[in-house]
Design an enzyme around this catalytic site. Structure first.
Site, mmCIF file in Angstrom:
data_model
loop_
_atom_site.group_PDB
_atom_site.id
_atom_site.type_symbol
_atom_site.label_atom_id
_atom_site.label_comp_id
_atom_site.label_asym_id
_atom_site.label_seq_id
_atom_site.Cartn_x
_atom_site.Cartn_y
_atom_site.Cartn_z
ATOM 1 N N GLU A 172 0.824 -1.208 0.000
ATOM 2 C CA GLU A 172 0.000 0.000 0.000
ATOM 3 C C GLU A 172 0.861 1.263 0.000
ATOM 4 O O GLU A 172 1.956 1.266 0.556
ATOM 5 C CB GLU A 172 -0.843 0.044 1.271
ATOM 6 C CG GLU A 172 -1.707 -1.159 1.452
ATOM 7 C CD GLU A 172 -2.441 -1.138 2.782
ATOM 8 O OE1 GLU A 172 -3.129 -2.107 3.069
ATOM 9 O OE2 GLU A 172 -2.304 -0.147 3.530
ATOM 10 N N CYS A 197 3.474 8.369 1.661
ATOM 11 C CA CYS A 197 3.918 7.389 2.657
ATOM 12 C C CYS A 197 4.164 6.068 1.926
ATOM 13 O O CYS A 197 3.237 5.493 1.353
ATOM 14 C CB CYS A 197 2.842 7.228 3.727
ATOM 15 S SG CYS A 197 3.236 5.966 4.938
ATOM 16 N N CYS A 249 5.397 -7.637 7.511
ATOM 17 C CA CYS A 249 6.430 -7.207 8.455
ATOM 18 C C CYS A 249 6.591 -8.285 9.516
ATOM 19 O O CYS A 249 5.611 -8.876 9.965
ATOM 20 C CB CYS A 249 6.041 -5.886 9.101
ATOM 21 S SG CYS A 249 7.289 -5.305 10.265
ATOM 22 N N CYS A 303 4.063 -5.679 15.748
ATOM 23 C CA CYS A 303 3.467 -4.717 16.691
ATOM 24 C C CYS A 303 1.954 -4.982 16.736
ATOM 25 O O CYS A 303 1.308 -5.119 15.684
ATOM 26 C CB CYS A 303 3.739 -3.287 16.251
ATOM 27 S SG CYS A 303 5.492 -2.945 16.024
ATOM 28 N N CYS A 342 -0.810 -2.808 14.809
ATOM 29 C CA CYS A 342 -0.564 -2.534 13.394
ATOM 30 C C CYS A 342 -1.122 -3.664 12.536
ATOM 31 O O CYS A 342 -0.813 -4.840 12.773
ATOM 32 C CB CYS A 342 0.943 -2.398 13.190
ATOM 33 S SG CYS A 342 1.476 -2.523 11.497
ATOM 34 N N GLY A 388 5.994 -2.348 6.728
ATOM 35 C CA GLY A 388 7.373 -2.821 6.867
ATOM 36 C C GLY A 388 8.253 -1.905 7.685
ATOM 37 O O GLY A 388 7.896 -0.762 7.984
ATOM 38 N N GLU A 389 9.416 -2.413 8.039
ATOM 39 C CA GLU A 389 10.407 -1.684 8.833
ATOM 40 C C GLU A 389 11.560 -1.312 7.901
ATOM 41 O O GLU A 389 12.320 -2.183 7.477
ATOM 42 C CB GLU A 389 10.875 -2.584 9.990
ATOM 43 C CG GLU A 389 12.182 -2.187 10.650
ATOM 44 C CD GLU A 389 12.204 -0.775 11.204
ATOM 45 O OE1 GLU A 389 11.351 -0.419 12.018
ATOM 46 O OE2 GLU A 389 13.125 -0.020 10.808
ATOM 47 N N SER A 449 11.072 6.177 9.253
ATOM 48 C CA SER A 449 10.488 5.835 10.544
ATOM 49 C C SER A 449 10.874 4.404 10.928
ATOM 50 O O SER A 449 10.724 3.484 10.123
ATOM 51 C CB SER A 449 8.964 5.950 10.429
ATOM 52 O OG SER A 449 8.371 5.489 11.602
ATOM 53 N N SER A 497 9.513 5.097 16.507
ATOM 54 C CA SER A 497 8.230 4.761 17.124
ATOM 55 C C SER A 497 8.496 4.289 18.543
ATOM 56 O O SER A 497 9.065 3.219 18.734
ATOM 57 C CB SER A 497 7.549 3.635 16.336
ATOM 58 O OG SER A 497 7.312 4.066 15.021
ATOM 59 N N LEU A 498 8.095 5.078 19.505
ATOM 60 C CA LEU A 498 8.368 4.730 20.905
ATOM 61 C C LEU A 498 7.118 4.110 21.538
ATOM 62 O O LEU A 498 7.153 3.003 22.052
ATOM 63 C CB LEU A 498 8.812 5.990 21.656
ATOM 64 C CG LEU A 498 9.527 5.775 22.975
ATOM 65 C CD1 LEU A 498 10.698 4.829 22.855
ATOM 66 C CD2 LEU A 498 9.982 7.121 23.535
ATOM 67 N N HIS A 499 6.024 4.865 21.515
ATOM 68 C CA HIS A 499 4.688 4.362 21.877
ATOM 69 C C HIS A 499 4.474 3.964 23.330
ATOM 70 O O HIS A 499 3.343 3.673 23.703
ATOM 71 C CB HIS A 499 4.268 3.188 20.982
ATOM 72 C CG HIS A 499 4.285 3.524 19.508
ATOM 73 N ND1 HIS A 499 3.963 4.763 19.026
ATOM 74 C CD2 HIS A 499 4.597 2.771 18.425
ATOM 75 C CE1 HIS A 499 4.075 4.762 17.707
ATOM 76 N NE2 HIS A 499 4.457 3.575 17.323
ATOM 77 N N ASN A 557 -5.462 4.796 14.880
ATOM 78 C CA ASN A 557 -6.450 4.551 13.836
ATOM 79 C C ASN A 557 -7.004 3.153 14.118
ATOM 80 O O ASN A 557 -6.345 2.168 13.801
ATOM 81 C CB ASN A 557 -5.684 4.527 12.498
ATOM 82 C CG ASN A 557 -6.329 5.348 11.432
ATOM 83 O OD1 ASN A 557 -7.365 5.963 11.636
ATOM 84 N ND2 ASN A 557 -5.703 5.371 10.277
ATOM 85 N N CYS A 600 -1.604 1.801 8.451
ATOM 86 C CA CYS A 600 -0.727 0.896 7.722
ATOM 87 C C CYS A 600 -1.296 -0.517 7.627
ATOM 88 O O CYS A 600 -1.702 -1.107 8.605
ATOM 89 C CB CYS A 600 0.622 0.978 8.410
ATOM 90 S SG CYS A 600 1.507 -0.480 8.703
HETATM 91 S S1 SF4 Z 1 4.307 -0.817 13.069
HETATM 92 FE FE1 SF4 Z 1 5.882 -1.014 11.503
HETATM 93 S S2 SF4 Z 1 7.412 -2.366 12.471
HETATM 94 FE FE2 SF4 Z 1 5.517 -2.614 13.682
HETATM 95 S S3 SF4 Z 1 4.522 -4.385 12.729
HETATM 96 FE FE3 SF4 Z 1 3.712 -2.517 11.733
HETATM 97 S S4 SF4 Z 1 4.969 -2.291 9.908
HETATM 98 FE FE4 SF4 Z 1 6.062 -3.678 11.299
#
Ligand code: SF4
Length: 382
Positions: free
Chosen positions: A103, A122, A129, A133, A136, A193-194, A225, A248-250, A324, A367
């Site tokens: 996407e 974006c 991934c 997380c 996500c 993805g990372e 990011s 991304s700390l969160h 979201n 995402c």
């Molecule tokens: S937030 Fe980013 S790193 Fe975490 S699972 Fe989603 S895509 Fe992967």
């Protein structure tokens, strides 16, 4: 007996996978052409965003044919393209040559007191991934594969075509001056993805997107990011490119963070923040910390105090993002008032923050959410 007839035909590589110097080498060494021709090809593909070699009329026809025989331009096949009800956000779902789905989002921001109008793309850097997380949608789908350089760059080019067409239409209707055509102004590596887990391809894509003869998105307008791959953050510090880094700390403590971000068990907050301090020492650049507010989970005044203590004295800015919610996810959105209380508490520790404008809620712009919807639709036979 010949087996040629049975051999599978491999898809042609995308020319977008080549860096500028690779392209130059290819054009000079394989096609026997001048470096000037390589520059023309790069500009046609990366600046004018031409999708078909045959339409590059500045090139002689035999060279156009050679290019078509050897390469494709676009590795992405559009599956779905949605625009939000307020027109601010476009989201596209693409199928890759091997069938994977990714996407890309385009967000339009109007000028406000602080910032000029901008169009931000974006991009995704991986199909799926591995980092899991829990908030996500992509993380819930698992890892599929790394995206190539061309697959990352092509996402930006797709949105650039849309952004440039809009700008030109506004010039024709006299809503803007010819000189103010700018297309995509910002790119964030924040999609599926990372990016630091696909380090080399992400960096090569950043250099292509930043190239002055191509899309020419300024380095300071590109943000990478990460969920906090500490060794790669230190590696990034020595890249000598002035992009922004968002981490991304969160959560403000290991216990809370490990609940939603399994990566925290490998790189706990102390290790991550040591890497961030090293990054700031080397680059002298501010780090952006992303903090998705999850109602009741990490958004209380107590959490804000802990976060403030952690980040006090570090050159940084916190982006607070009310979550979201996914259709079947367990999280609810933090109210605007609670987000503002969180900000006030952070300021007591001298930590500046912004509550991020929410965009594209009606088109699943979180995402991985559009892929999720497409697969749901396939399951339902739609
Ligand atoms: S937030 Fe980013 S790193 Fe975490 S699972 Fe989603 S895509 Fe992967």
């Amino acid at each position: 007996m010949s087996s040629t007839a049975d051999a599978p035909t491999l898809p042609k590589p995308s020319i977008l996978d080549l860096s500028r110097s690779d392209l130059e080498r290819e054009v000079v060494d394989s096609f026997g052409q001048s470096r000037y021709r390589a520059k023309q090809i790069w500009q046609a593909i990366h600046r004018e965003c031409i999708a078909d070699f045959d339409a590059i009329t500045t090139l002689p026809k035999p060279l156009r044919s050679q290019l078509s025989e050897r390469f494709t331009v676009d590795p992405l096949q559009k599956v779905m393209h949605l625009t939000s009800a307020d027109g601010s956000t476009d989201k596209a779902l693409f199928r890759l040559p091997d069938g994977e789905l990714i996407e890309t989002v385009l967000m339009r921001y109007t000028a406000d007191g602080h910032r000029k109008a901008r169009k931000t793309v974006c991009v995704s850097t991986q199909a799926g991934c591995a980092l899991g997380c829990t908030f996500c949608a992509t993380g819930q789908q698992g890892f599929r594969r790394q995206l190539s350089v061309g697959e990352i760059v092509a996402q930006t080019i797709f949105m650039q075509r849309i952004a440039m067409a809009e700008d030109r239409a506004e010039v024709e209707s006299r809503q803007r001056d010819l000189g103010s055509i700018q297309g995509v102004t910002n790119v964030v590596f924040m999609g599926m993805g990372e990016p630091l887990a696909n380090y080399n391809n992400s960096m090569a894509a950043i250099r292509a997107i930043n190239d002055a003869n191509g899309l020419a998105v300024g380095a300071r307008h590109i943000t990478l990011s990460t969920v906090g791959l500490a060794p790669q953050i230190i590696q990034l510090a020595s890249e000598n490119i002035q992009i922004n880094l968002a981490v991304s700390l969160h959560a403000p403590d290991d216990e809370t963070r490990s609940e939603t971000m399994p990566i925290n068990r490998r790189y706990p907050i102390s290790v991550l923040l040591d890497a961030c301090r090293r990054y700031v020492e080397i680059t002298d650049r501010r780090i952006f910390f992303e903090y998705v507010l999850l109602k009741g989970q990490n958004d209380t005044v107590g959490h804000a105090r802990k976060l403030g203590r952690l980040l006090a004295g570090l050159l940084c800015h916190v982006n607070l993002i009310p979550v979201n919610p996914t259709s079947d996810g367990p999280y609810q959105r933090t109210s605007r008032d609670d987000a503002e209380l969180f900000q006030i508490e952070l300021l007591r520790f001298g930590v500046p923050s912004t509550v991020r404008i929410e965009k594209g809620i009606d088109i699943d712009a979180g995402c991985g959410q559009l892929r999720e919807r497409a697969i749901d639709a396939e399951d339902l036979g739609l």
